[in-house]
Enzyme design. Structure first.
Site, PDB file in Angstrom:
ATOM      1  CG  ASP A 101     -25.198  -7.341 -41.345  1.00 56.63           C
ATOM      2  OD1 ASP A 101     -26.256  -7.783 -41.825  1.00 56.63           O
ATOM      3  OD2 ASP A 101     -24.116  -7.938 -41.418  1.00 56.63           O
ATOM      4  CG  ASP A 156     -26.141  -7.527 -47.730  1.00 55.31           C
ATOM      5  OD1 ASP A 156     -25.589  -8.516 -48.240  1.00 55.31           O
ATOM      6  OD2 ASP A 156     -25.713  -6.955 -46.721  1.00 55.31           O
ATOM      7  CD  GLU A 168     -28.503 -14.625 -45.143  1.00 53.83           C
ATOM      8  OE1 GLU A 168     -27.774 -13.608 -45.052  1.00 53.83           O
ATOM      9  OE2 GLU A 168     -29.344 -14.924 -44.285  1.00 53.83           O
ATOM     10  CG  HIS A 169     -24.858 -14.848 -49.627  1.00 56.58           C
ATOM     11  ND1 HIS A 169     -23.526 -14.503 -49.562  1.00 56.58           N
ATOM     12  CD2 HIS A 169     -25.048 -15.815 -48.704  1.00 56.58           C
ATOM     13  CE1 HIS A 169     -22.937 -15.256 -48.635  1.00 56.58           C
ATOM     14  NE2 HIS A 169     -23.838 -16.043 -48.097  1.00 56.58           N
ATOM     15  CB  SER A 223     -25.233  -8.173 -37.304  1.00 57.37           C
ATOM     16  OG  SER A 223     -25.432  -8.727 -38.561  1.00 57.37           O
ATOM     17  CB  SER A 224     -21.612  -9.282 -32.469  1.00 62.79           C
ATOM     18  OG  SER A 224     -20.734 -10.073 -33.244  1.00 62.79           O
ATOM     19  CB  SER A 225     -18.824  -6.950 -36.502  1.00 65.35           C
ATOM     20  OG  SER A 225     -19.574  -7.454 -37.574  1.00 65.35           O
TER      21      SER A 225
END
EC number: 2.7.1.6
Length: 352
Positions: free
Chosen positions: A146, A17, A14-15, A100-102
């Site tokens: 994502d 990427d 996490e954090h 991560s819908s976006s």
């Protein structure tokens, strides 16, 4: 023509990427579905919101449609001219839960346009176009994980991705006897975008002080140059989180799921005390789960300051404490969490 692109959950990393680090996401069985057809002007319709956005030229709308407009503009930067189309969007990916819908909307849009107009864009092109749309047009300076997970994923596997080189390998998700859930805290603290950008700045400042161009070249010895304080905490999280990703990949390959649970708890503690992006609500959920039989591990997922918690549990164990957690959470915070059971999924594809 119809396509669908999945959301994703990141098992660990996490954090990392946007810091040239390692990540371990997999696509989930929740999707953005998108139908594309010809039109005399650009027209984007959201089934979920029952809202239509019509544009005679591609411009910012300050709405969900910007994800699609941004993708089209990035494709056009590559020398293609995209004729007006109507795009209908339907999604069952929860928004704001760190799933991560976006990115799924961006990847679905890029893939649909490529297929519809016969552009033959490669998957890596689709990933880069989607990420650049979010950074350049929507204005969120995200990493690439994502979009990569939404495009490349394979059912029953996680993607071990090196975000510096974009080298990746599929790692089997042997979860027989175990289940994965995400708990949506249903809070989103105002700090989320400003603090996210601040963390990026802090990481860049730390690299400048150390005199290295990437965290991948930073050694424990280099940490002395930071003289303690906030920047040291941020860098410590990144270095240790990268190590946890490598350990988790090894544990997955060796079918040691219980070991992974420990790494998840360690990751959460690091995000809480070193990177300082968790919040009371997600901390409460993780602390509550730590005490319970059959729960293997849990940690906050996503950018932080609200959002979701990923949980690995023995089959059937989570359901037995779900109600208790919901009630205790409600009595503490006055809101109810939402629970999602997740399975792995393939990446973006046409719907037959």
């Amino acid at each position: 023509m119809k396509v669908k692109a999945p959301g994703r959950v990141n098992l660990i990393g996490e954090h990392t990427d946007y810091n040239d680090g390692f990540v371990l996401p997999f696509a989930i069985d929740r999707y953005v579905e998108l139908e594309i057809e010809e039109s005399d002007k650009f027209c984007f319709y959201s089934n979920n919101l029952n809202e239509e956005v019509k544009l005679s030229s591609l411009q910012k709308t300050n709405s969900w449609a910007d994800y699609i407009v941004g993708v089209i503009k990035e494709i056009e930067k590559r020398g293609y001219k995209i004729q007006p189309v109507k795009i209908k969007v339907d999604s069952n990916i929860p928004i704001g839960a760190g799933l991560s819908s976006s990115a799924a909307l961006e990847v679905a849009s890029a893939y649909a346009i490529s297929e519809y107009f016969g552009l033959n864009l490669s998957k890596i092109d689709i990933v880069k176009i989607s990420r650049e749309a979010e950074a350049n047009f929507v204005g969120v300076n995200c990493g690439i994980m994502d979009q990569f997970a939404s495009a490349f994923s394979k059912k029953d596997y996680a993607i071990f991705l090196d975000t510096m080189t974009l080298d990746f390998q599929f790692v089997p998700l042997n979860l027989k006897g175990y289940e994965i859930f995400v708990i949506d805290s249903n809070v989103k603290h105002e700090l989320s975008s400003s603090e996210y950008n601040l963390r990026r700045q802090e990481c860049e400042s730390a690299l400048e002080i150390i005199g290295k161009d990437s965290f991948r070249n930073v050694t424990r010895e280099d940490l002395k140059l930071l003289n303690g304080g906030t920047l040291l905490k941020r860098v410590q999280h990144i270095l240790e989180e990268n190590e946890r990703v490598l350990k988790t990949v090894k544990a997955l390959k060796e079918n040691e799921i219980e070991r992974i649970g420990e790494y998840l708890y360690q990751s959460h503690e690091s995000l809480r005390y070193l990177y300082e992006v968790s919040c009371d609500e997600t901390d409460f959920i993780v602390d509550f789960l730590k005490e319970k039989d059959g729960i293997i591990g849990a940690r906050m997922v996503g950018g932080g300051f609200g959002g979701g918690v990923i949980v690995i549990s023995k089959e059937g164990s989570f359901e037995s404490i779900e109600k208790l957690l919901e009630n205790e959470y409600y009595s503490r915070f006055g809101i109810r969490p939402t629970f999602y059971k997740l399975n792995s999924s393939d990446g973006v594809t046409k719907i037959k």
